[in-house]
Write a protein that holds these residues in place. Structure first.
Motif, PDB file in Angstrom:
ATOM      1  N   GLN A  46      46.180  45.080  63.149  1.00 58.70           N
ATOM      2  CA  GLN A  46      44.858  44.398  62.672  1.00 58.70           C
ATOM      3  C   GLN A  46      44.913  44.267  61.037  1.00 58.70           C
ATOM      4  O   GLN A  46      45.522  44.948  60.425  1.00 58.70           O
ATOM      5  CB  GLN A  46      43.902  45.690  62.796  1.00 58.70           C
ATOM      6  N   ASN A  48      42.467  43.763  58.341  1.00 56.94           N
ATOM      7  CA  ASN A  48      40.948  44.111  57.779  1.00 56.94           C
ATOM      8  C   ASN A  48      40.769  43.669  56.393  1.00 56.94           C
ATOM      9  O   ASN A  48      41.681  43.853  55.500  1.00 56.94           O
ATOM     10  CB  ASN A  48      40.581  45.640  57.689  1.00 56.94           C
ATOM     11  N   ASP A  51      36.835  46.520  55.254  1.00 60.62           N
ATOM     12  CA  ASP A  51      36.218  47.105  56.662  1.00 60.62           C
ATOM     13  C   ASP A  51      35.818  46.208  57.362  1.00 60.62           C
ATOM     14  O   ASP A  51      34.987  46.364  58.086  1.00 60.62           O
ATOM     15  CB  ASP A  51      35.318  48.365  56.131  1.00 60.62           C
ATOM     16  N   GLU A  53      36.869  43.359  60.149  1.00 60.22           N
ATOM     17  CA  GLU A  53      38.055  42.977  61.031  1.00 60.22           C
ATOM     18  C   GLU A  53      38.291  41.588  61.110  1.00 60.22           C
ATOM     19  O   GLU A  53      37.620  40.866  61.466  1.00 60.22           O
ATOM     20  CB  GLU A  53      38.098  43.688  62.380  1.00 60.22           C
ATOM     21  N   THR A  56      43.015  40.604  65.155  1.00 55.83           N
ATOM     22  CA  THR A  56      43.560  41.709  66.042  1.00 55.83           C
ATOM     23  C   THR A  56      44.505  41.121  66.791  1.00 55.83           C
ATOM     24  O   THR A  56      44.271  40.148  67.507  1.00 55.83           O
ATOM     25  CB  THR A  56      42.590  42.691  66.559  1.00 55.83           C
TER      26      THR A  56
END
Length: 117
Positions: A46, A48, A51, A53, A56
């Motif tokens: 992932q 980021n 915070d 995203e 993925t």
């Protein structure tokens, strides 16, 4: 005179001798065990930013023999057109049909535009 029969030597399947000493396994034995039982490696990546995203990536790797894979229901290679050799033939047939339709439409432009009055 009594004859002695040679005693066959065989390594235990666990890789440990009866005395508890570890015996090194060769690459062939390890590969045979992995292909017989199968091996699954799974991981997620992932990315980021604050915070949020951004990305993925889910990675799944299955290593097994064809028989083991079939037993657990994995058989995608049996229907993949590129692996079975049918993909090229299907694409050629579809391409031939499309070219014939284009040629037919080019010969009869009124079929597309309709009758002019």
């Amino acid at each position: 005179m009594a004859s002695q029969q040679p005693t066959p030597l065989s390594a235990p399947s666990s890789g440990l001798s009866p005395g508890g000493n570890h015996q090194p396994a060769n690459l062939g034995d390890i590969l045979e065990r992995v292909l017989d039982k199968g091996l699954v490696i799974a991981g997620d990546i992932q990315v980021n930013l604050l915070d949020i995203e951004l990305l993925t990536i889910k990675l799944r790797l299955v290593i097994a023999s064809l028989e083991t894979a079939r037993e657990v229901g994995i058989n995608w290679w049996e229907t993949d057109p590129w692996l079975t050799g049918d993909g090229g033939r299907q694409l050629e047939d579809e391409n031939r049909e499309l070219r014939a339709r284009i040629a037919e439409l080019e010969r009869a432009p009124e079929a597309i535009e309709g009758p002019t009055s």
